[in-house]
Design a protein around this motif. Structure first.
Motif, PDB file in Angstrom:
ATOM      1  N   ASP A 169       0.759  -1.086  -0.160  1.00 43.02           N
ATOM      2  CA  ASP A 169      -0.036   0.247   0.197  1.00 43.02           C
ATOM      3  C   ASP A 169       0.787   1.185   0.039  1.00 43.02           C
ATOM      4  O   ASP A 169       1.926   1.215  -0.025  1.00 43.02           O
ATOM      5  CB  ASP A 169      -0.919  -0.002   1.166  1.00 43.02           C
ATOM      6  CG  ASP A 169      -0.126   0.211   2.521  1.00 43.02           C
ATOM      7  OD1 ASP A 169       0.908   0.330   2.670  1.00 43.02           O
ATOM      8  OD2 ASP A 169      -1.143  -0.052   3.670  1.00 43.02           O
ATOM      9  N   GLU A 170       0.063   2.326   0.188  1.00 47.30           N
ATOM     10  CA  GLU A 170       1.039   3.680   0.272  1.00 47.30           C
ATOM     11  C   GLU A 170       1.910   3.817   1.167  1.00 47.30           C
ATOM     12  O   GLU A 170       2.770   4.553   1.159  1.00 47.30           O
ATOM     13  CB  GLU A 170       0.054   4.796  -0.008  1.00 47.30           C
ATOM     14  CG  GLU A 170      -0.940   4.961   1.427  1.00 47.30           C
ATOM     15  CD  GLU A 170      -2.350   3.972   1.203  1.00 47.30           C
ATOM     16  OE1 GLU A 170      -3.081   4.465   2.104  1.00 47.30           O
ATOM     17  OE2 GLU A 170      -2.196   3.284   0.568  1.00 47.30           O
ATOM     18  N   ARG A 180      -5.898   5.105  -4.526  1.00 50.48           N
ATOM     19  CA  ARG A 180      -4.697   5.254  -3.605  1.00 50.48           C
ATOM     20  C   ARG A 180      -3.599   4.893  -4.591  1.00 50.48           C
ATOM     21  O   ARG A 180      -3.509   3.873  -5.198  1.00 50.48           O
ATOM     22  CB  ARG A 180      -4.725   4.791  -2.428  1.00 50.48           C
ATOM     23  CG  ARG A 180      -5.558   5.511  -1.450  1.00 50.48           C
ATOM     24  CD  ARG A 180      -5.558   4.869  -0.101  1.00 50.48           C
ATOM     25  NE  ARG A 180      -6.410   3.422  -0.336  1.00 50.48           N
ATOM     26  CZ  ARG A 180      -6.585   2.717   0.745  1.00 50.48           C
ATOM     27  NH1 ARG A 180      -6.465   3.055   1.924  1.00 50.48           N
ATOM     28  NH2 ARG A 180      -7.274   1.543   0.488  1.00 50.48           N
ATOM     29  N   ARG A 181      -2.191   5.048  -4.237  1.00 47.31           N
ATOM     30  CA  ARG A 181      -1.058   4.762  -4.889  1.00 47.31           C
ATOM     31  C   ARG A 181      -0.335   3.712  -4.124  1.00 47.31           C
ATOM     32  O   ARG A 181       0.205   3.801  -3.317  1.00 47.31           O
ATOM     33  CB  ARG A 181      -0.055   5.934  -5.032  1.00 47.31           C
ATOM     34  CG  ARG A 181       1.007   5.458  -5.821  1.00 47.31           C
ATOM     35  CD  ARG A 181       1.976   6.673  -6.389  1.00 47.31           C
ATOM     36  NE  ARG A 181       3.166   6.695  -7.114  1.00 47.31           N
ATOM     37  CZ  ARG A 181       4.041   7.374  -7.331  1.00 47.31           C
ATOM     38  NH1 ARG A 181       3.699   8.829  -6.890  1.00 47.31           N
ATOM     39  NH2 ARG A 181       5.178   6.978  -8.016  1.00 47.31           N
TER      40      ARG A 181
END
Length: 293
Positions: free
Chosen positions: A31-32, A117-118
């Motif tokens: 995740d980010e 989200r990145r």
């Protein structure tokens, strides 16, 4: 590993799930914050842990300590790669709980996670076998196959660090060269197998005497080269005498040694040690000549 070895928060495409889980290529999603949200079985095998043991962790938890600085710099490296229009590719090591090390060539890509989200996706090519082969070849290139000591090339490569001014200022250095006495006669009377055994036994016993900090090599034939970091000329004579005491089968050697001077190269220092060996051989078997005599 379990059948339910992945989680896919916000990812519902069945074809993607099947492809992800069935792939023999290690793949993971973070995740980010860099925390693992998904990993396939191949990735779990690569890092030597079940999914339940790594879910929600950063891969830094099982990254080799020497690669942690690279791990910390991944965000910046990814930005540089994006500016070039590339994905980030780097080689790193993963450490299993039992200490086993696996090498991987990692391709890191930015992907869209839940809610836009990145996230990042890591795809790994296991390079362990290649690295182990390379390490064996490199070791063979600098190792004497008979005694297991450094060979001439390996010794000179290791010694080159003492050409650096910082090393000279901090660490005194003595270089020595020694040569078995009457080795040809020993071979002729007992056979070359006995001569090889003499070299091997001496190498093992003398390596114990000089210690792990010394650079000890088979220079060629019945000659050996020795570097003693942190020792001075006054100490070198005692070390060489201790080495002569473990010479097998009542054989002897002559030796010459020299302490590195502030302005000379290690090659010049070794040449001085070699000249002192010549003087020692001239005086008879078992002689040692150096800066202290």
């Amino acid at each position: 590993m379990t059948d339910d070895a992945t989680t896919f928060t916000g990812v519902d495409d069945e074809w993607f799930r099947v492809m992800f889980e069935a792939s023999t290529v290690p793949i993971a999603l973070a995740d980010e914050d860099g925390l693992l949200m998904a990993a396939n079985g191949a990735y779990c095998a690569m890092v030597g842990r079940a999914w339940e043991a790594i879910a929600g962790l950063s891969s830094r938890e099982f990254t080799h300590p020497d690669d942690l600085a690279q791990h910390a710099a991944v965000e910046g490296l990814m930005a540089q790669a994006r500016a070039r229009g590339d994905d980030l590719r780097l080689e790193k090591r993963y450490v299993h709980p039992d200490g086993t090390i696996r090498w991987g060539w990692v391709s890191v890509s930015a992907v869209s996670g839940p809610g836009g989200r990145r996230w990042t996706m890591a795809v790994i090519h296991d390079t362990t076998d290649r690295r182990m082969t390379e390490d064996r070849l490199l070791a063979a290139a600098v190792t004497d196959p008979l005694t297991g000591l450094l060979n001439r090339r390996g010794w000179l490569e290791r010694l080159s660090r003492f050409e650096e001014p910082s090393s000279r200022a901090e660490t005194p250095l003595v270089l020595a060269v020694l040569d078995f006495d009457r080795f040809k006669a020993y071979n002729d009377s007992r056979g070359h197998r006995a001569g090889d055994d003499l070299l091997v036994e001496f190498a093992a016993a003398a390596a114990e005497v000089v210690g792990a900090d010394a650079l000890f090599s088979r220079w060629g034939g019945e000659e050996f080269a020795l570097a003693l970091p942190g020792r001075r000329a006054s100490q070198a004579h005692a070390v060489l005498r201790a080495m002569s005491a473990v010479m097998p089968d009542s054989q002897t050697f002559c030796a010459g040694f020299a302490a590195l001077r502030g302005s000379e190269s290690v090659v010049d220092c070794f040449d001085r040690a070699d000249a002192r060996l010549y003087l020692a051989k001239r005086d008879g078997p078992g002689q040692i000549r150096g800066d202290d005599n």
